[in-house]
Structures are given as C-alpha cells and as structure tokens.
Design an enzyme around this catalytic site. Structure first.
Site, PDB file in Angstrom:
ATOM      1  N   GLY A  86     -22.839   1.035   2.458  1.00  0.00           N
ATOM      2  CA  GLY A  86     -23.642   1.712   1.441  1.00  0.00           C
ATOM      3  C   GLY A  86     -24.243   0.717   0.473  1.00  0.00           C
ATOM      4  N   LYS A 105     -13.767  18.183 -17.420  1.00  0.00           N
ATOM      5  CA  LYS A 105     -14.955  18.271 -16.561  1.00  0.00           C
ATOM      6  C   LYS A 105     -15.626  19.608 -16.867  1.00  0.00           C
ATOM      7  CE  LYS A 105     -16.763  15.838 -13.058  1.00  0.00           C
ATOM      8  NZ  LYS A 105     -16.785  14.400 -12.827  1.00  0.00           N
ATOM      9  N   GLY A 111     -26.467   1.493  -2.117  1.00  0.00           N
ATOM     10  CA  GLY A 111     -27.100   2.252  -3.201  1.00  0.00           C
ATOM     11  C   GLY A 111     -26.883   1.557  -4.526  1.00  0.00           C
ATOM     12  N   ASN A 112     -26.753   2.352  -5.581  1.00  0.00           N
ATOM     13  CA  ASN A 112     -26.629   1.779  -6.927  1.00  0.00           C
ATOM     14  C   ASN A 112     -25.435   0.842  -7.039  1.00  0.00           C
ATOM     15  OD1 ASN A 112     -28.873   3.166  -7.993  1.00  0.00           O
ATOM     16  ND2 ASN A 112     -27.655   5.034  -8.056  1.00  0.00           N
ATOM     17  N   VAL A 113     -24.293   1.256  -6.520  1.00  0.00           N
ATOM     18  CA  VAL A 113     -23.080   0.433  -6.630  1.00  0.00           C
ATOM     19  C   VAL A 113     -23.099  -0.680  -5.585  1.00  0.00           C
ATOM     20  CG1 VAL A 113     -20.559   0.430  -6.478  1.00  0.00           C
ATOM     21  CG2 VAL A 113     -21.722   2.350  -7.579  1.00  0.00           C
TER      22      VAL A 113
HETATM   23  P1  NAD Z   1     -26.078   6.038  -4.147  1.00  0.00           P
HETATM   24  O1  NAD Z   1     -26.480   7.396  -3.709  1.00  0.00           O
HETATM   25  O2  NAD Z   1     -26.974   5.253  -5.022  1.00  0.00           O
HETATM   26  O3  NAD Z   1     -25.771   5.119  -2.864  1.00  0.00           O
HETATM   27  C1  NAD Z   1     -25.123   5.553  -1.729  1.00  0.00           C
HETATM   28  C2  NAD Z   1     -25.697   4.753  -0.554  1.00  0.00           C
HETATM   29  O4  NAD Z   1     -24.928   5.030   0.601  1.00  0.00           O
HETATM   30  C3  NAD Z   1     -27.139   5.116  -0.234  1.00  0.00           C
HETATM   31  O5  NAD Z   1     -27.902   3.935  -0.131  1.00  0.00           O
HETATM   32  C4  NAD Z   1     -27.038   5.850   1.099  1.00  0.00           C
HETATM   33  O6  NAD Z   1     -28.183   5.663   1.911  1.00  0.00           O
HETATM   34  C5  NAD Z   1     -25.812   5.203   1.698  1.00  0.00           C
HETATM   35  N1  NAD Z   1     -25.129   5.947   2.736  1.00  0.00           N
HETATM   36  C6  NAD Z   1     -24.927   7.295   2.819  1.00  0.00           C
HETATM   37  N2  NAD Z   1     -24.233   7.600   3.931  1.00  0.00           N
HETATM   38  C7  NAD Z   1     -23.983   6.431   4.553  1.00  0.00           C
HETATM   39  C8  NAD Z   1     -23.316   6.075   5.767  1.00  0.00           C
HETATM   40  N3  NAD Z   1     -22.779   6.987   6.553  1.00  0.00           N
HETATM   41  N4  NAD Z   1     -23.227   4.760   6.095  1.00  0.00           N
HETATM   42  C9  NAD Z   1     -23.785   3.815   5.320  1.00  0.00           C
HETATM   43  N5  NAD Z   1     -24.443   4.088   4.175  1.00  0.00           N
HETATM   44  C10 NAD Z   1     -24.544   5.378   3.793  1.00  0.00           C
HETATM   45  O7  NAD Z   1     -24.628   6.226  -4.822  1.00  0.00           O
HETATM   46  P2  NAD Z   1     -23.866   5.211  -5.776  1.00  0.00           P
HETATM   47  O8  NAD Z   1     -24.131   5.564  -7.192  1.00  0.00           O
HETATM   48  O9  NAD Z   1     -24.098   3.815  -5.311  1.00  0.00           O
HETATM   49  O10 NAD Z   1     -22.357   5.632  -5.481  1.00  0.00           O
HETATM   50  C11 NAD Z   1     -21.718   5.244  -4.288  1.00  0.00           C
HETATM   51  C12 NAD Z   1     -20.301   5.793  -4.286  1.00  0.00           C
HETATM   52  O11 NAD Z   1     -19.597   5.319  -5.431  1.00  0.00           O
HETATM   53  C13 NAD Z   1     -20.215   7.333  -4.342  1.00  0.00           C
HETATM   54  O12 NAD Z   1     -19.072   7.747  -3.637  1.00  0.00           O
HETATM   55  C14 NAD Z   1     -19.997   7.588  -5.835  1.00  0.00           C
HETATM   56  O13 NAD Z   1     -19.357   8.829  -6.058  1.00  0.00           O
HETATM   57  C15 NAD Z   1     -19.104   6.421  -6.189  1.00  0.00           C
HETATM   58  N6  NAD Z   1     -19.119   6.059  -7.610  1.00  0.00           N
HETATM   59  C16 NAD Z   1     -20.265   5.667  -8.215  1.00  0.00           C
HETATM   60  C17 NAD Z   1     -20.256   5.301  -9.552  1.00  0.00           C
HETATM   61  C18 NAD Z   1     -21.504   4.814 -10.233  1.00  0.00           C
HETATM   62  O14 NAD Z   1     -21.407   4.225 -11.319  1.00  0.00           O
HETATM   63  N7  NAD Z   1     -22.676   5.004  -9.636  1.00  0.00           N
HETATM   64  C19 NAD Z   1     -19.063   5.348 -10.295  1.00  0.00           C
HETATM   65  C20 NAD Z   1     -17.891   5.746  -9.653  1.00  0.00           C
HETATM   66  C21 NAD Z   1     -17.930   6.101  -8.306  1.00  0.00           C
END
Ligand code: NAD
Length: 373
Positions: free
Chosen positions: A183, A83, A185-187
């Site tokens: 949540g 990292k 978001g992207n995932v």
């Molecule tokens: P993102 O920021 O696109 O989405 C997160 C979502 O969670 C947002 O829509 C936000 O509004 C919502 N949110 C925040 N606090 C909340 C709450 N208290 N209750 C309900 N919703 C809430 O992030 P992402 O890329 O979707 O990642 C989500 C999680 O997955 C993170 O913990 C990230 O570290 C982990 N992750 C992501 C990836 C990836 O490929 N994007 C890979 C491994 C791990």
C-alpha cells in the site's frame, strides 16, 4: 426478538456514556459513545456511514470507541476512548446544517468527548463542527489545526519497525534490512520515503500502478504485484493498506520474520496473533504501531507544533518495546500483551486518582483553557 439497547451496550464493554443525537430539521441521527475517560477526555473520530440499521451503528460505535481507549492508553497519552457515528450516506447526505447540529451535541458534552475525522468525514466537515464547538481536532492548519496526520503516522511506523528489528535481530539499524511495504497511499508513501533514507532494501506493491511507478522511480525500490507482496521473502512485512491481511489464507505463506505496518486491524481474528507467535513471526500490534496520527492530534490539543508532534511519534519505539517485554513476561502473543499494556496503565492511573483524590492534578479543564486561548 431484538436485543434491548442497554443489553447491547453492556455486552460490548463497560462504556461510561452513550448519547443519541437527533435533529429532525437537518435529518441528524448520530450516536456518540464514550468508553472510558480515566486517562483524559475521550477522543475519537466521527464516522459517517450508510448503516443498514440503528443496531449496526450502535455496535460499530461501541466497538470503535473501546478500541480508542486501548490505542490512547498504549500510546501513553492522557486521553480516553470515544467515537461517534452519523447514520447516513456520506456521498449524498452531508450538509452544513447536519454537521453544525452534530457539533452542538459534541459541545453539550463539555469536553468529555473530542471529535476528529474518520471514514466518511473530512476536514471540511470538521470546519462546520468547529463553528459550534472547540472540541474538535484535525481542523485545517489555517485554524491552528494539525492538518494531515499521515506523515506522523508513517514516522511512528518507522519507529515501530526499528523497535521490531531491534527485538528480532538485536540492532535497530535498517541499513540493508529487507522490508516489503503493502500500500503506497498516504501512510505507505511517507513510510517508503523514511525507509529509503535509512537505506533499507524496499519492495513495494499497490493496486494502483501509477503509485507504484511514482515510488519506484523516486526511491529506486523494487516492486511486486499486489497479490504477492504479503509473501515476499523479507525481514519485515509492513501492511499499509487494508485490514485483515493476516488471515487463514495468508498466514502459512508469509515468509517475513516480522510484521509491522500502519494498517488498522491487521489480524482477521485475535487467534491469528497466536498463530504468528507459533510460527516465530514477531508481530508489532497495529494500534501501538500506528498511533503517530493520534499523537499528532493530541499535540494539537496542547497548541500545535509540527516539531513536537514528530518528536512525540518517536515514543512508538518505547511503547512497542514495552509490549514485547510484557509478551515475554506473560508468555503471550504480542497482540494480547498490547491489550495488557493498555489495561495496566488505565488501572494504575485510575487507582492513583482514587488514592490521591485530594492532591492536585492536572484536570481536563487545563486542556480546555489551552484550546480557548
Ligand atoms: P490510503 O487510502 O491513502 O492508502 C491505501 C493504499 O493502499 C492505496 O494506495 C490503495 O491503492 C492501496 N491498496 C488497497 N488495497 C490494496 C491491496 N490489496 N494491495 C496493495 N495495495 C492496496 O490510506 P492511508 O491513509 O495510507 O491508510 C492506510 C492504512 O493505515 C489504513 O488501514 C488506515 O486505516 C491506517 N491508518 C492510517 C492513518 C493515517 O494517518 N492516515 C492512521 C492510522 C491508521
């Protein structure tokens, strides 16, 4: 008196190498930590953060790089853990010069460390790093990169949910299985899309009402408030937002029979994994479940193919089954079992390298040759 740097390093794991990167002209202050390269080159993103001091930055990079060793190993990838952190404000201090200077340091490690995006960095900065070194992933598709990892992470989480449901209920069909997704978001969005195709009964929540509206309209699922989603009476709770969602406050109120989602660091502390076990709630360890993004980046190193990347994420299913088997074998929580899976693989491959040092094997340079094609 503050602790010495070497003392700090040795108290945070058996790191192989810690590199301080400095350039006065562009204001670069960065640290690259290579935790373990037994399985392959150390891969892990570059985080840019306004750390309060250098000690905080060092501790963060040591902790995160060790986490990457475990994640890559449990994912069955030929990658080690590393990292990097850049000390600075990502909102105001990002420049081309800064990232190109950093890219030169990455290059100087000659493939022992491969970087990617992380908190505070984006595809744009990866492009600058790519101008100075080939040892960077997550570059735009136009450069042969793999682009946004989220759909692959989500597909891996889907496989993780199937494995968890199989372990808990005896069948991996998700038809009619009640799943609460925290949540969108992207995932989370992509996960709901996959779950809807599987005819799961989905309940969602997000702090952003627009996202809830989009998802419920598009996929016809139910919604509850963000405060309630962790406590929905369901089969699987899928955290896909922030970390530490399993904590002293929440744990007694969780009604789900299993927890399996994409968020990082879901357990506030390791003891919460033991508590879930005592409560009879099956926990799919986060770093095994959300490894699809890392698998996607690994495929980028070999010459990217979206189909191969999606195929690779199916392995999350078997990886979790192995974790569940170790948990039963050793009578431990699944979070401990995941660590054992990762450690056992490193030990086995490490011994193989020692005992068969004279036999041919695929060296790191093969990856480099592929990347330079
Ligand atoms: P993102 O920021 O696109 O989405 C997160 C979502 O969670 C947002 O829509 C936000 O509004 C919502 N949110 C925040 N606090 C909340 C709450 N208290 N209750 C309900 N919703 C809430 O992030 P992402 O890329 O979707 O990642 C989500 C999680 O997955 C993170 O913990 C990230 O570290 C982990 N992750 C992501 C990836 C990836 O490929 N994007 C890979 C491994 C791990």
């Amino acid at each position: 008196m503050s602790r010495g740097t070497f003392e700090l390093i040795s108290s945070h794991g058996d790191h192989e190498q810690v590199v301080y990167c400095h350039n006065k002209e562009v204001g670069l202050k960065a640290i690259i930590a290579i935790h373990n390269t037994t399985l392959g080159p150390a891969l892990g993103g570059t985080r840019m953060w306004n750390y309060r001091n250098e000690e905080e930055a060092l501790i963060d990079v040591l902790r995160l790089s060790k986490g990457m060793t475990y994640k890559a190993s449990a994912a069955g990838l030929n990658l080690g853990g590393g990292k990097a952190v850049i000390i600075g404000d990502p909102k105001t201090q990002k420049t081309e010069g800064l990232f190109r200077a950093f890219g030169r340091f990455v290059n100087s490690l000659n493939g022992r460390y491969i970087t990617a995006e992380d908190v505070g960095t984006t595809v744009r900065e990866m492009e600058y790093i790519f101008m100075e070194t080939a040892w960077v992933t997550g570059i735009p598709k136009a450069f042969g990169g793999s682009g946004d990892p989220s759909p692959y992470t989500a597909h891996g989480v889907l496989m993780g949910i199937k494995a968890t449901v199989k372990e808990k209920f005896g069948s991996d069909s998700l038809k009619g299985v009640r799943i609460a997704v925290q949540g969108l978001g992207n995932v989370g969005f992509h996960l709901v899309e996959y779950l809807a195709k599987e005819q799961a009964l989905i309940t969602v929540a997000d702090i952003d009402p627009e996202k809830v509206k989009t998802v419920t309209t598009r996929f016809g699922c139910a919604a509850v408030s963000a405060d309630d989603i962790a406590y929905v009476d369901c089969d699987v709770f899928a955290p896909c937002a922030m970390g530490a969602v399993i904590n002293d406050h929440s744990i007694q109120k969780i009604k789900a029979k299993a927890v399996c989602g994409g968020a990082n660091n879901q357990l506030a502390e390791a003891r919460h994994g033991d508590m879930l076990r005592e409560l009879g709630i099956l926990y799919a360890p986060d770093y095994v479940t959300n490894a699809g993004g890392l698998m996607n980046v690994f495929v980028e190193l070999e010459g990217y193919s979206p189909d191969r990347a999606l195929d690779k994420t199916v392995q999350v299913y078997d990886n979790l089954m192995r974790v569940f088997a170790i948990a039963k074998r050793d009578s431990v929580g699944t979070h401990t079992a995941a660590d054992r899976l990762a450690e056992e693989r490193i030990q086995t491959i490490g011994k193989l390298q020692q005992s068969h040092a004279g036999l041919s094997h695929r060296p790191f340079s093969t990856l480099k040759e592929i990347k330079n094609r």
